[in-house]
Design a protein around this motif. Structure first.
Motif, short mmCIF file in Angstrom:
data_model
loop_
_atom_site.label_atom_id
_atom_site.label_comp_id
_atom_site.label_asym_id
_atom_site.label_seq_id
_atom_site.Cartn_x
_atom_site.Cartn_y
_atom_site.Cartn_z
N ILE A 168 -13.82 -15.80 2.73
CA ILE A 168 -13.29 -14.56 2.17
C ILE A 168 -11.95 -14.84 1.49
O ILE A 168 -11.01 -15.33 2.13
CB ILE A 168 -13.13 -13.49 3.25
N ASP A 169 -11.89 -14.56 0.21
CA ASP A 169 -10.64 -14.71 -0.54
C ASP A 169 -9.78 -13.48 -0.26
O ASP A 169 -9.91 -12.45 -0.91
CB ASP A 169 -10.93 -14.85 -2.03
N ASN A 170 -8.91 -13.60 0.70
CA ASN A 170 -8.11 -12.47 1.18
C ASN A 170 -6.77 -12.43 0.44
O ASN A 170 -5.72 -12.73 1.02
CB ASN A 170 -7.91 -12.58 2.69
N ASN A 171 -6.83 -12.04 -0.84
CA ASN A 171 -5.58 -11.93 -1.60
C ASN A 171 -5.00 -10.52 -1.53
O ASN A 171 -3.96 -10.23 -2.11
CB ASN A 171 -5.75 -12.39 -3.04
N ARG A 172 -5.72 -9.63 -0.82
CA ARG A 172 -5.25 -8.28 -0.49
C ARG A 172 -5.09 -7.37 -1.70
O ARG A 172 -4.41 -6.34 -1.64
CB ARG A 172 -3.95 -8.33 0.33
N MET A 173 -5.73 -7.75 -2.81
CA MET A 173 -5.66 -6.94 -4.02
C MET A 173 -7.02 -6.86 -4.68
O MET A 173 -7.83 -7.78 -4.57
CB MET A 173 -4.65 -7.51 -5.02
N GLN A 174 -7.28 -5.76 -5.38
CA GLN A 174 -8.50 -5.61 -6.15
C GLN A 174 -8.17 -4.88 -7.44
O GLN A 174 -7.00 -4.62 -7.74
CB GLN A 174 -9.56 -4.87 -5.33
N ILE A 175 -9.18 -4.55 -8.21
CA ILE A 175 -8.93 -4.06 -9.57
C ILE A 175 -8.09 -2.78 -9.59
O ILE A 175 -7.30 -2.57 -10.51
CB ILE A 175 -10.27 -3.84 -10.32
N ASP A 176 -8.22 -1.95 -8.56
CA ASP A 176 -7.53 -0.66 -8.57
C ASP A 176 -6.25 -0.63 -7.76
O ASP A 176 -5.61 0.41 -7.66
CB ASP A 176 -8.47 0.44 -8.06
N GLY A 177 -5.89 -1.74 -7.11
CA GLY A 177 -4.66 -1.74 -6.32
C GLY A 177 -4.79 -2.60 -5.08
O GLY A 177 -5.60 -3.54 -5.04
N LEU A 178 -4.03 -2.29 -4.07
CA LEU A 178 -4.10 -3.02 -2.81
C LEU A 178 -5.37 -2.63 -2.06
O LEU A 178 -5.73 -1.45 -2.00
CB LEU A 178 -2.87 -2.71 -1.95
N THR A 179 -6.04 -3.61 -1.48
CA THR A 179 -7.28 -3.30 -0.74
C THR A 179 -6.98 -2.33 0.40
O THR A 179 -7.81 -1.48 0.73
CB THR A 179 -7.91 -4.58 -0.17
N GLU A 180 -5.81 -2.45 1.01
CA GLU A 180 -5.45 -1.57 2.11
C GLU A 180 -5.39 -0.12 1.66
O GLU A 180 -5.73 0.80 2.41
CB GLU A 180 -4.10 -2.00 2.69
#
Length: 273
Positions: free
Chosen positions: A176-188
């Motif tokens: 799992i590439d856990n960079n904590r970000m995705q296209i719309d913002g922070l995954t959290e």
């Protein structure tokens, strides 16, 4: 592990990252963030720790490497070119009309790609199927599935993880590439998926959580995964856009405009021409 081997892998990772950035700059836009965050991982998998052969890319006994987060294809393409699967000059055709290197990795167009990915969650499902097939065919290959943390918001990801565990697939590793970000913002903020470690352990996985840019540590845990008696998981704690100054640590680097003029400030020298 010998120090000169580690240094050589870091040098290779630097070259691959430059190749990736340059091919995106040539087109003018692309997935820098998620590609750059897995460069060290791809370097270890393709240059050190798996059974693959560019001269025999369809060998049925080869290890399988499935990039489920298919938008990181530029990073994979650069790695494959550096490894000798195809000429690196082809990278300059990325996303151009008539290219064999589309935005998301395509197994029907690109030598060395083990599965066509793009619809999130489908890659890991196919990877689990490959691991099952390997067991049924009594082949000694290992299957690695590289999944995004944002992608892990898909229920299909967890269904695949559950199946691999229930079948006791010791020949399967999810990364799992856990960079904590995705296209719309922070995954959290979008849909919290952490903590991965406890969830994966609850699913029956042996879990390793490591610095995703530490090549020596990646080599160490991949070796452990290959000899485990259970399905395994690696949580790569990474930085989105790693190594690209204007993109590092920014979720907007998921897909970003990037020009040849910007290239000079991000990496030194052209490597594709």
């Amino acid at each position: 592990m010998e120090q000169n081997t580690i240094e050589k892998l870091y040098e290779t990772a630097d070259l691959i990252r430059k190749m990736c950035i340059e091919c995106i700059a040539n087109f003018g836009v692309g997935h820098i963030g998620g590609s750059s965050s897995i460069i060290e991982l791809l370097t270890v998998l393709y240059f050190h720790s798996t059974n693959i052969d560019p001269e025999d890319p369809k060998n049925p006994n080869r290890d399988r490497i499935v990039l489920s987060k298919g938008h990181a294809a530029p990073g994979l393409y650069a790695t494959l070119a550096a490894r000798g699967y195809f000429d690196k000059s082809l990278l300059l055709t990325l996303n151009q009309n008539g290219t064999t290197l589309p935005s998301h990795a395509d197994m029907l167009k690109v030598t060395g790609v083990d599965f066509t990915a793009g619809s999130l969650g489908q890659g890991i499902s196919a990877a689990v199927g490959m691991a099952i097939a390997g067991r049924m065919d009594k082949r000694n290959y290992h299957t690695f599935a590289i999944v995004g943390d944002g992608e892990s918001q898909e229920g299909q990801v967890w269904e695949a993880l559950m199946l691999a565990s229930s079948r006791h697939l010791s020949n399967f590793t999810v990364i799992i590439d856990n960079n904590r970000m995705q296209i719309d913002g922070l995954t959290e903020d979008v849909c919290k998926v952490e903590p991965f470690e406890s969830k994966l352990r609850a699913f029956g996985y042996r879990v390793y959580s490591i610095d995703g840019h530490d090549i020596e540590k990646i080599v160490e845990v991949v070796r452990k995964c290959r000899t485990a008696r259970t399905p395994t998981a690696i949580v790569l704690n990474t930085i989105k856009g790693k190594g690209v100054k204007c993109c590092e640590g920014h979720y907007k680097s998921h897909s970003v405009s990037f020009t040849a003029e910007m290239l000079a400030n991000e990496c030194t020298g052209e490597v594709l021409k």
